[in-house]
Design an enzyme around this catalytic site. Structure first.
Site, PDB file in Angstrom:
ATOM      1  N   ASP A  42       0.873  -1.175   0.000  1.00 16.59           N
ATOM      2  CA  ASP A  42       0.000   0.000   0.000  1.00 16.59           C
ATOM      3  C   ASP A  42       0.912   1.228   0.000  1.00 16.59           C
ATOM      4  O   ASP A  42       2.114   1.125  -0.319  1.00 16.59           O
ATOM      5  CB  ASP A  42      -0.995  -0.047   1.175  1.00 16.59           C
ATOM      6  CG  ASP A  42      -0.335   0.082   2.537  1.00 16.59           C
ATOM      7  OD1 ASP A  42       0.910   0.198   2.598  1.00 16.59           O
ATOM      8  OD2 ASP A  42      -1.056   0.067   3.549  1.00 16.59           O
ATOM      9  N   HIS A  95       4.968 -31.335   9.059  1.00 17.09           N
ATOM     10  CA  HIS A  95       4.699 -30.001   8.522  1.00 17.09           C
ATOM     11  C   HIS A  95       3.764 -30.087   7.315  1.00 17.09           C
ATOM     12  O   HIS A  95       2.850 -29.279   7.163  1.00 17.09           O
ATOM     13  CB  HIS A  95       6.012 -29.308   8.144  1.00 17.09           C
ATOM     14  CG  HIS A  95       6.919 -29.136   9.315  1.00 17.09           C
ATOM     15  ND1 HIS A  95       6.508 -28.526  10.484  1.00 17.09           N
ATOM     16  CD2 HIS A  95       8.205 -29.519   9.524  1.00 17.09           C
ATOM     17  CE1 HIS A  95       7.503 -28.536  11.355  1.00 17.09           C
ATOM     18  NE2 HIS A  95       8.539 -29.141  10.798  1.00 17.09           N
ATOM     19  N   CYS A 131       3.265  -3.341   4.097  1.00 15.26           N
ATOM     20  CA  CYS A 131       2.345  -2.308   4.577  1.00 15.26           C
ATOM     21  C   CYS A 131       3.013  -1.669   5.791  1.00 15.26           C
ATOM     22  O   CYS A 131       4.214  -1.848   5.989  1.00 15.26           O
ATOM     23  CB  CYS A 131       0.942  -2.864   4.868  1.00 15.26           C
ATOM     24  SG  CYS A 131       0.802  -3.969   6.279  1.00 15.26           S
ATOM     25  N   HIS A 145       8.938 -24.626   8.344  1.00 11.42           N
ATOM     26  CA  HIS A 145       7.769 -25.248   8.987  1.00 11.42           C
ATOM     27  C   HIS A 145       6.467 -24.977   8.245  1.00 11.42           C
ATOM     28  O   HIS A 145       5.599 -25.839   8.179  1.00 11.42           O
ATOM     29  CB  HIS A 145       7.605 -24.725  10.423  1.00 11.42           C
ATOM     30  CG  HIS A 145       8.575 -25.325  11.381  1.00 11.42           C
ATOM     31  ND1 HIS A 145       8.360 -25.357  12.737  1.00 11.42           N
ATOM     32  CD2 HIS A 145       9.780 -25.927  11.182  1.00 11.42           C
ATOM     33  CE1 HIS A 145       9.381 -25.951  13.337  1.00 11.42           C
ATOM     34  NE2 HIS A 145      10.267 -26.290  12.416  1.00 11.42           N
ATOM     35  N   THR A 198       2.807  -2.236   8.998  1.00  8.86           N
ATOM     36  CA  THR A 198       3.277  -3.198   9.990  1.00  8.86           C
ATOM     37  C   THR A 198       3.595  -4.579   9.421  1.00  8.86           C
ATOM     38  O   THR A 198       4.209  -5.397  10.110  1.00  8.86           O
ATOM     39  CB  THR A 198       2.181  -3.418  11.049  1.00  8.86           C
ATOM     40  OG1 THR A 198       0.999  -3.869  10.354  1.00  8.86           O
ATOM     41  CG2 THR A 198       1.877  -2.131  11.802  1.00  8.86           C
TER      42      THR A 198
HETATM   43  C1  RB5 Z   1      -1.875   2.370   6.484  1.00  7.00           C
HETATM   44  O1  RB5 Z   1      -1.855   3.583   7.163  1.00  7.00           O
HETATM   45  C2  RB5 Z   1      -1.662   1.212   7.453  1.00  7.00           C
HETATM   46  O2  RB5 Z   1      -2.774   1.029   8.230  1.00  7.00           O
HETATM   47  C3  RB5 Z   1      -1.330  -0.024   6.689  1.00  7.00           C
HETATM   48  O3  RB5 Z   1      -0.187   0.167   5.936  1.00  7.00           O
HETATM   49  C4  RB5 Z   1      -1.043  -1.283   7.490  1.00  7.00           C
HETATM   50  O4  RB5 Z   1      -0.091  -1.040   8.484  1.00  7.00           O
HETATM   51  C5  RB5 Z   1      -2.175  -2.035   7.993  1.00  7.00           C
HETATM   52  O5  RB5 Z   1      -1.988  -3.087   8.615  1.00  7.00           O
END
Ligand code: RB5
Length: 147
Positions: free
Chosen positions: A8, A139, A70, A103, A72
């Site tokens: 994203d 596995h 993204c 695994h 996180t």
């Molecule tokens: C976007 O701001 C953020 O929410 C997205 O990149 C991601 O971290 C969602 O899990």
């Protein structure tokens, strides 16, 4: 080996170098063919849309594995794992990258722009791509239970 890469807007946030284009360049330097599934700039988009593009490419056989980015690494993994046959692993440490392959036979690595430095992402990608599935009976059985 062909890798689908998608992110994203987090793949383009912060100071340059931006993660998504750097990861693509790095993969190409490794000799890997890249299928760029977007996004293509810093405008805010919805991570499920781009995670899905990479998953579709893998499920259609147009790519062997995927790298999703993204903020996180969590959102893209939740989205990707809605697909039967996709095993997407959010990885933060080298051990997680190794185990996700040995695994779980993960076929997508999910990385967090706001969690990891770029060099850490590149190292995790190397480990992910260089580590084979163990093929261990237990596995295989566990994966079959999910699929
Ligand atoms: C976007 O701001 C953020 O929410 C997205 O990149 C991601 O971290 C969602 O899990």
């Amino acid at each position: 080996m062909k890798i689908a890469v998608a992110s994203d807007h987090a793949g383009f946030e912060g100071p340059e170098p931006h993660y998504k284009p750097e990861i693509i360049k790095y993969l190409q330097k490794r000799g890997v063919e890249v299928l760029d599934c977007g996004a293509f700039g810093p405008e805010a988009v919805d991570y499920p849309d781009y995670a899905q593009k990479a998953c579709d490419a893998i499920l259609r056989g147009e790519a062997d594995m995927g790298v999703l980015i993204c903020g996180t690494g969590i959102g893209v993994s939740i989205a990707a794992n809605r697909n039967k046959g996709i095993r997407a692993a959010t990885c933060v440490t080298p051990d997680m990258a190794v185990m996700s392959r040995t695994h779980n036979n993960a076929n997508i690595i999910c990385l967090g722009r706001r969690i990891l430095r770029l060099d850490e992402c590149l190292k995790l990608i190397d480990i992910f791509l260089d580590t084979p599935f163990s093929e261990g009976e237990r596995h295989v059985r566990r994966i079959q239970k999910m699929d």
